[in-house]
Design an enzyme around this catalytic site. Sequence first.
Site, mmCIF file in Angstrom:
data_model
loop_
_atom_site.group_PDB
_atom_site.id
_atom_site.type_symbol
_atom_site.label_atom_id
_atom_site.label_comp_id
_atom_site.label_asym_id
_atom_site.label_seq_id
_atom_site.Cartn_x
_atom_site.Cartn_y
_atom_site.Cartn_z
ATOM 1 N N GLY A 66 0.817 -1.200 0.000
ATOM 2 C CA GLY A 66 0.000 0.000 0.000
ATOM 3 C C GLY A 66 0.854 1.255 0.000
ATOM 4 O O GLY A 66 2.020 1.233 0.387
ATOM 5 N N GLY A 115 0.093 -5.241 0.549
ATOM 6 C CA GLY A 115 -1.115 -5.162 -0.253
ATOM 7 C C GLY A 115 -0.992 -5.831 -1.601
ATOM 8 O O GLY A 115 -1.998 -6.254 -2.182
ATOM 9 N N GLU A 138 5.321 -5.663 7.533
ATOM 10 C CA GLU A 138 4.632 -4.575 8.241
ATOM 11 C C GLU A 138 5.172 -4.275 9.634
ATOM 12 O O GLU A 138 5.018 -3.153 10.128
ATOM 13 C CB GLU A 138 3.133 -4.881 8.318
ATOM 14 C CG GLU A 138 2.388 -4.707 7.006
ATOM 15 C CD GLU A 138 2.588 -5.857 6.038
ATOM 16 O OE1 GLU A 138 2.150 -5.734 4.891
ATOM 17 O OE2 GLU A 138 3.199 -6.883 6.426
ATOM 18 N N ASP A 146 -1.344 -7.923 7.170
ATOM 19 C CA ASP A 146 -2.790 -7.852 6.970
ATOM 20 C C ASP A 146 -3.147 -8.371 5.588
ATOM 21 O O ASP A 146 -2.440 -9.216 5.052
ATOM 22 C CB ASP A 146 -3.307 -6.430 7.229
ATOM 23 C CG ASP A 146 -2.769 -5.403 6.243
ATOM 24 O OD1 ASP A 146 -1.753 -5.681 5.576
ATOM 25 O OD2 ASP A 146 -3.353 -4.295 6.143
#
Length: 348
Positions: A66, A115, A138, A146
């Site tokens: 992301g 992502g 992350e 995630d």
Amino acid sequence: MTASPVLFDQRGHLGLITLNRPRQLNALSFEMLRLIGDQVDAWLADPSIRQLALVGAGDRALCAGGDIAESREAIEAGTPQLFYDFLGYEYRLDVKLNEMSKPYVTLMDGITFGGGLGLSAHASHRIVTERSRLGMPEVRIGYIPDVGGSWRLAVMPGEVGMHLALTAGSMGAGDAIEGGLADAYVPSARLAELLVALETDDADAVVARFSAPAPAGELHAQRDWIDAAYRHELVEDMLAALGDLAEAGNAAAGEAAASIQQMSPTSLVATARLLRDARKRPGLRSSVSREYRVGMHLATAPDFREGVRARVVDKDNNPQWQPARLEDVAPAEIERLFATDATAALWG
């Protein structure tokens, strides 16, 4: 004229999605996710499109994750809801891509992190190459794996996924296939030819025809010490085990310990719990629900802002974590991260 950050092309019976920010390693913005979501809906309703494929522009990455700077700006501006909306839309899109009826082929050529894995690792046909590097880094920025990453890492054989999650490490093609994050190995020189074949031929047949023997997984070959070190419940005990292995001459264990000690203590503890929970209650929907719950709290916590500052914005690689030591992470704080039910906000 500014080029679109995502390109869409119908080629025969193939709907091709190209992430088009090569200078940013195709990092995902909210705009990109919405463009993809709208086009996927249109193609699912179009009988002339039989299958979809995802690629990244350039030869360095499918997607580096992301757009973290965009997320930080929203939080710093006092509008965290924009970040929550980004996460919610992203998670729902990942689930849609996983559950849709049409075949979906993802070419994880080059860097595929965060992502990027959310868009690709839950596909029906997942391809890696000799240039692939897959990871969920992350914890480096005070966050958690995630986009369903906590589940994918949790169900890898042994403790390889825990090792990758806590060290913010990455894996090549062999480990990705052995670990269940990819299905087939195709040399990068043949990807263009594979895409042409997908214009007319069935995805199963095309992937089978272009697949080649994958290299052996380097991490999976080291499972003896990885499983021994990460089998513990507490991150402190994992670190102690890695230290003992390092003292006995295992250089890789020492490197792992050194990496973990650079990460956000709160993120480490939360990540370990996420992976343990994902083993008990596996699946993409349940995992992103847990990730959304924890992520909403971490997004406005000091470590996320500090991690993005140190790793992405200022790039001094000297984050000042709060708290700075694992032993100072309060169990009550971790319970708070997991306590609030965000399922309605995600799926409502």
